[in-house]
Design an enzyme around this catalytic site. Structure first.
Site, PDB file in Angstrom:
ATOM      1  N   THR A   1       0.854  -1.188   0.000  1.00 20.19           N
ATOM      2  CA  THR A   1       0.000   0.000   0.000  1.00 20.19           C
ATOM      3  C   THR A   1       0.888   1.235   0.000  1.00 20.19           C
ATOM      4  O   THR A   1       2.108   1.130  -0.095  1.00 20.19           O
ATOM      5  CB  THR A   1      -0.912   0.013   1.241  1.00 20.19           C
ATOM      6  OG1 THR A   1      -0.129   0.325   2.408  1.00 20.19           O
ATOM      7  CG2 THR A   1      -1.594  -1.341   1.446  1.00 20.19           C
ATOM      8  N   CYS A   2       0.251   2.404   0.148  1.00 21.04           N
ATOM      9  CA  CYS A   2       1.046   3.628   0.120  1.00 21.04           C
ATOM     10  C   CYS A   2       1.948   3.765   1.339  1.00 21.04           C
ATOM     11  O   CYS A   2       2.894   4.550   1.318  1.00 21.04           O
ATOM     12  CB  CYS A   2       0.137   4.857   0.002  1.00 21.04           C
ATOM     13  SG  CYS A   2      -1.069   4.996   1.338  1.00 21.04           S
TER      14      CYS A   2
ATOM     15  N   ARG B   1       2.939   0.738   3.398  1.00 23.83           N
ATOM     16  CA  ARG B   1       3.487  -0.536   3.872  1.00 23.83           C
ATOM     17  C   ARG B   1       3.783  -1.460   2.696  1.00 23.83           C
ATOM     18  O   ARG B   1       3.102  -1.420   1.673  1.00 23.83           O
ATOM     19  CB  ARG B   1       2.548  -1.216   4.863  1.00 23.83           C
ATOM     20  CG  ARG B   1       1.335  -1.889   4.277  1.00 23.83           C
ATOM     21  CD  ARG B   1       0.515  -2.584   5.351  1.00 23.83           C
ATOM     22  NE  ARG B   1       0.027  -1.628   6.335  1.00 23.83           N
ATOM     23  CZ  ARG B   1       0.485  -1.516   7.587  1.00 23.83           C
ATOM     24  NH1 ARG B   1       1.417  -2.345   8.009  1.00 23.83           N
ATOM     25  NH2 ARG B   1       0.023  -0.614   8.404  1.00 23.83           N
TER      26      ARG B   1
ATOM     27  N   GLN C   1      -7.499  -3.248   0.188  1.00 21.78           N
ATOM     28  CA  GLN C   1      -6.129  -3.561  -0.209  1.00 21.78           C
ATOM     29  C   GLN C   1      -5.749  -4.991   0.179  1.00 21.78           C
ATOM     30  O   GLN C   1      -5.036  -5.674  -0.549  1.00 21.78           O
ATOM     31  CB  GLN C   1      -5.181  -2.538   0.426  1.00 21.78           C
ATOM     32  CG  GLN C   1      -5.392  -1.139  -0.141  1.00 21.78           C
ATOM     33  CD  GLN C   1      -4.834  -0.036   0.750  1.00 21.78           C
ATOM     34  OE1 GLN C   1      -4.703  -0.201   1.964  1.00 21.78           O
ATOM     35  NE2 GLN C   1      -4.533   1.104   0.157  1.00 21.78           N
TER      36      GLN C   1
ATOM     37  N   GLY D   1      -5.550  10.391 -11.838  1.00 27.99           N
ATOM     38  CA  GLY D   1      -5.663   8.958 -11.581  1.00 27.99           C
ATOM     39  C   GLY D   1      -7.127   8.566 -11.502  1.00 27.99           C
ATOM     40  O   GLY D   1      -7.989   9.403 -11.194  1.00 27.99           O
TER      41      GLY D   1
ATOM     42  N   SER E   1      -8.717   3.150  -7.246  1.00 30.52           N
ATOM     43  CA  SER E   1      -9.604   3.152  -6.084  1.00 30.52           C
ATOM     44  C   SER E   1      -9.413   4.387  -5.209  1.00 30.52           C
ATOM     45  O   SER E   1     -10.383   5.005  -4.769  1.00 30.52           O
ATOM     46  CB  SER E   1      -9.389   1.879  -5.264  1.00 30.52           C
ATOM     47  OG  SER E   1      -8.036   1.781  -4.849  1.00 30.52           O
ATOM     48  N   MET E   2      -8.151   4.780  -4.946  1.00 30.44           N
ATOM     49  CA  MET E   2      -7.902   5.929  -4.084  1.00 30.44           C
ATOM     50  C   MET E   2      -8.338   7.227  -4.766  1.00 30.44           C
ATOM     51  O   MET E   2      -8.952   8.095  -4.135  1.00 30.44           O
ATOM     52  CB  MET E   2      -6.424   6.005  -3.711  1.00 30.44           C
ATOM     53  CG  MET E   2      -6.098   7.071  -2.688  1.00 30.44           C
ATOM     54  SD  MET E   2      -6.668   6.657  -1.023  1.00 30.44           S
ATOM     55  CE  MET E   2      -5.350   5.565  -0.502  1.00 30.44           C
ATOM     56  N   SER E   3      -8.062   7.346  -6.052  1.00 30.89           N
ATOM     57  CA  SER E   3      -8.474   8.542  -6.785  1.00 30.89           C
ATOM     58  C   SER E   3      -9.993   8.624  -6.871  1.00 30.89           C
ATOM     59  O   SER E   3     -10.579   9.716  -6.767  1.00 30.89           O
ATOM     60  CB  SER E   3      -7.872   8.523  -8.200  1.00 30.89           C
ATOM     61  OG  SER E   3      -6.460   8.549  -8.145  1.00 30.89           O
TER      62      SER E   3
END
Length: 468
Positions: free
Chosen positions: A49-50, A52, A120, A192, A195-197
């Site tokens: 992830t961003c 880890r 995630q 982007g 999913s996060m965007s």
């Protein structure tokens, strides 16, 4: 169970190291394959992830496993092993289970209680399944982690302990003001369409922005996101209608468009808020690009960079009129974030679930041995009945059936109490040795037990498990 996790996160490593160690999808796939090809590893999964990067594995040797996983992480991340090692943490068996369950509940997140980690974890399992690197242990582990995370969010107020990175980041940009009031009517650029965007775009719309541009390398994906957010009759009609109406209720209409990445500089010159989260390996917005967009403008520009490695040049921090919040800024800010009382409840849930998972795994470990024992007993019965047929050929079918049933009942009754008891004992801490004792006492063929285990992993031994 010989579960091992080796990784690094925002808690163990500076953002600069995490950024360099970030894995793109291709690197993750290669890491998984190389891991299961290593001598001490039988299963592998990567949670990236961003904030880890963790490699989970089923290993048969602890020290060899740690050395191998550490080397593989260094090789595929591109960070030298000597530099990476001080930032790595290692968890083994129950502690590894405890770690993943804590991660799934948001206890180990940069913002405590955030729920995005569940998606995630789900993605990490899906990739391992697609790559055929997840066996019974990691499938069970990750699926249970998802259930534990959902339980924590449904049974406690952990969500109130913190917000998602998107919401938390926007709060940092708003600098103490109400996010809705701060964002209302502004022009936003989201770079982007993952999913996060998508979450960022949705959050901005819910907070009443007036104009939205979504830029993505594949314009079609940006167009789909825009349709979901704004077109009542589009692909996301239900969600789109709700968000569209919510925007209008806040005193204005929402206009949105999809643009190609080549149009980002033009959109940047118009935007008040920029959120970027792509999978690019290089900078998406350089300091020079942002400085050029600021030329001639007096309105402030707020930028939120949620990518790892970063999308937006750190030099933007020094540009007048630009306020950049990135992963490093969020890490510093979240250190003082308030902890909810429900965190203790979640910790209790995690502890209970770790104990239950360990008991289930230990019980599952004994099952192939019990199945092999009952199979051996059934073979003995069959053999003895066949021998009886040779010695008493005049038995009619009814007599033969009654004798056969009687012998089977005797064998079942003799085996019932010890097999039930051995499974109970095996589920307790330190109970793994009971399977070995059972195999030794009854001289069970190791290959037969292994065959049952393989069938169980493939899901093909349901009938055998029922007999056990």
């Amino acid at each position: 169970m010989s579960l091992l996790v080796v990784g690094l996160s925002h808690r163990s490593a500076p953002v600069s190291v995490l950024e360099r160690a970030a894995l793109d999808p291709e690197a993750r796939g290669k890491l998984l394959q190389d891991a299961v090809s290593a001598e001490p590893v039988t299963e592998s999964a990567v949670l990236s992830t961003c904030n880890r990067i963790e490699l989970y594995a089923d290993v048969d040797k602890f020290h060899a496993g740690v050395a191998e996983l550490s080397t593989l992480l260094a090789r595929h991340s591109g960070v030298d092993l000597e530099e990476l090692t001080p930032y790595l943490y290692v968890h083994y068996e129950d502690r590894a289970v405890h770690h993943l369950f804590s991660v799934a509940c948001g206890l180990d997140s940069m913002v405590v209680g955030e729920g995005q980690i569940l998606g995630q974890i789900k993605d990490a399992l899906a990739v391992a399944q697609e790559q055929h690197t997840a066996g019974r242990l990691l499938n069970d582990l990750f699926q249970q982690a998802l259930r534990v995370g959902k339980r924590a969010h449904s049974e406690t107020g952990i969500d109130k302990a913190g917000q998602s990175l998107v919401t938390f980041g926007l709060e940092q940009l708003a600098a103490g003001r109400d996010v809705e009031g701060w964002a209302h009517g502004k022009r936003a650029l989201v770079i982007g369409a993952g999913s996060m965007s998508s979450l960022a775009a949705t959050t901005l719309v819910r907070n009443g922005i007036g104009e939205l541009a979504v830029a993505n390398r594949t314009v079609e994906r940006a167009e789909r996101l825009v349709a979901i957010l704004t077109e009542p009759g589009g692909p996301g009609a239900r969600g789109g209608t709700a968000l569209f109406e919510r925007s209008r209720e806040r005193g204005g209409s929402l206009t949105a468009r999809a643009v190609a990445m080549s149009g980002v500089e033009d959109e940047l010159a118009l935007a008040d808020i920029v959120v970027s989260c792509t999978g690019a390996t290089g900078l998406v917005l350089t300091g020079g690009t942002v400085a050029a967009a600021r030329a001639g403008r007096t309105a402030p520009l707020a930028l939120l960079d949620l990518a790892m490695p970063r999308d937006i040049d750190a030099a933007v921090h020094r540009i007048e009129g630009a306020h950049l919040v990135d992963i490093e800024s969020l890490a510093d800010a979240s250190a003082d974030a308030p902890m909810a009382a429900d965190v203790d409840k979640v910790r209790g849930i995690v502890s209970d679930e770790v104990a239950a998972f360990g008991a289930a795994q230990r019980a599952a470990h004994i099952t192939p041995t019990v199945v092999a024992l009952r199979t051996m007993a059934a073979d003995v019965v069959t053999s003895e009945i066949a021998r009886l047929d040779g010695r008493l050929p005049d038995l009619d079918d009814k007599q033969r059936a009654e004798i056969t049933q009687t012998v089977r009942r005797v064998v079942d009754k003799l085996l019932h109490a010890p097999t039930v008891r051995v499974k109970q004992l095996a589920s307790e801490p330190g109970g793994a040795g009971y399977a070995d004792a059972l195999r030794e006492l009854f001289d069970l063929d190791p290959q037969t037990v292994a065959a049952v285990s393989r069938a169980d992993t493939r899901g093909g031994s349901h009938e055998a498990r029922e007999r056990a």
